[in-house]
Design an enzyme around this catalytic site. Structure first.
Site, PDB file in Angstrom:
ATOM      1  CG  HIS A  93     -29.193 -27.664  -9.232  1.00  0.00           C
ATOM      2  ND1 HIS A  93     -29.352 -28.513  -8.741  1.00  0.00           N
ATOM      3  CD2 HIS A  93     -29.130 -27.785 -10.199  1.00  0.00           C
ATOM      4  CE1 HIS A  93     -30.320 -29.224  -9.321  1.00  0.00           C
ATOM      5  NE2 HIS A  93     -30.844 -28.582 -10.274  1.00  0.00           N
TER       6      HIS A  93
ATOM      7  CG  ASP B 164     -25.866 -24.393 -16.480  1.00  0.00           C
ATOM      8  OD1 ASP B 164     -26.074 -23.428 -17.631  1.00  0.00           O
ATOM      9  OD2 ASP B 164     -26.646 -24.458 -16.217  1.00  0.00           O
TER      10      ASP B 164
ATOM     11  CG  HIS C 133     -31.115 -20.839 -15.037  1.00  0.00           C
ATOM     12  ND1 HIS C 133     -29.465 -21.649 -15.300  1.00  0.00           N
ATOM     13  CD2 HIS C 133     -31.651 -22.065 -13.982  1.00  0.00           C
ATOM     14  CE1 HIS C 133     -29.235 -22.843 -14.563  1.00  0.00           C
ATOM     15  NE2 HIS C 133     -30.490 -23.334 -13.891  1.00  0.00           N
TER      16      HIS C 133
ATOM     17  CD  GLU D 144     -27.918 -24.672 -11.903  1.00  0.00           C
ATOM     18  OE1 GLU D 144     -29.252 -24.480 -10.968  1.00  0.00           O
ATOM     19  OE2 GLU D 144     -28.185 -25.571 -13.118  1.00  0.00           O
TER      20      GLU D 144
HETATM   21 FE   LIG Z   1     -30.350 -25.677 -12.868  1.00  0.00          FE
HETATM   22 FE   LIG Z   2     -27.253 -26.445 -14.988  1.00  0.00          FE
END
Ligand SMILES: [Fe+2]
Ligand SMILES: [Fe+2]
Length: 271
Positions: A68, A8, A154, A39
């Site tokens: 997200h 991320d 995720h 994200e």
């Molecule tokens: Fe997440």
């Molecule tokens: Fe994240």
């Protein structure tokens, strides 16, 4: 093939680390394919079309998202115009974009990337990831239709992520967790030949609470009261992820290494 997955990307410091370091890594490590989870790249929540382009221009072949995915509203449009961006397979049925894609990685090689969301401790009740992942893997046999397969799971719970690793074992090159923003120390090749790491960690500033400036999250934990908004921490990011080497004939992993470069974390990884 030589594959790099990066976790991320968190805000401006995460984007800067990708722009500064990824072009050199691609060259020096002779990478065939790079997948980046984006994200949190825009202010820590979602990724705008413009910031997605920044990450792609720096050398990412594919961007994955997460819970997200559409927090930056322009992604609802951008994802339709940019096939290198994937959202989770089991996001809302009405969501635009796709959850998997077979990429052309040059030299006639194909890389399949797919992403799914977990169900344990997540804020929303996402649909069954097990059947969704199974269906895509069955349609793309590893070493046949795809020379390499990357599964980005995720999810919050380590148990659910480990189970997903074993669920895909022998059917993917790499199963790597994202979302929790802290790299786990369990990088390994599973019995069936799939490389695995419970969480890749984030590309963000670790002098923080999972990437956010630490004062406000600490205040909320200590006092139970909200004062400010969360904002991504801005010091140098650690580039975190997983490097995998695969056998083109089988698509399975021959070598795997955790990657941590720059910023606050102890370094790891030299491909
Ligand atoms: Fe997440
Ligand atoms: Fe994240």
């Amino acid at each position: 093939m030589r594959l790099l997955f990066l976790g991320d990307v968190m805000g401006r410091s995460g984007r800067a680390a990708i722009s500064d370091r990824l072009p050199g890594l691609r060259r020096d490590w002779a990478l065939d394919f790079v997948c980046v989870n984006a994200e949190n790249a825009t202010s820590g929540v979602g990724v705008s079309g413009a910031h997605a382009r920044t990450l792609l221009d720096a050398g990412a072949d594919c961007l994955t998202l997460g819970d997200h995915a559409f927090d930056q509203k322009d992604m609802l449009k951008s994802i339709g115009a940019e096939p290198r961006i994937l959202r989770p397979l089991n996001f809302a049925k009405s969501a635009p974009g796709k959850g998997f894609r077979l990429f052309d990685a040059g030299n006639g090689k194909k890389v399949l990337v797919l992403q799914a969301l977990g169900q344990v401790f997540m804020k929303k009740p996402f649909a069954d990831p097990w059947a969704a992942v199974d269906q895509v893997l069955k349609a793309h046999p590893c070493g046949k239709l795809a020379n390499a397969i990357i599964v980005d799971f995720h999810a919050e719970a380590t148990s659910e992520k480990m189970a997903m690793g074993h669920w895909c074992d022998g059917r993917a090159s790499l199963v790597v967790g994202t979302h929790t923003h802290v790299p786990t120390a369990d990088t390994m090749i599973l019995q069936g030949g799939t490389a695995y790491q419970t969480d890749a960690g984030m590309c963000g500033d670790y002098n923080s609470v999972i990437g956010m400036e630490k004062a406000e999250p600490m205040r909320r934990f200590v006092t139970g009261m909200v004062k400010d908004r969360f904002a991504p921490a801005r010091a140098e990011a650690t580039l975190c992820g997983t490097f995998v080497e695969t056998d083109d004939r089988t698509g399975l992993a021959t070598r795997v290494m955790p990657v941590r470069i720059g910023g606050s974390l102890a370094e790891s990884g030299a491909a």
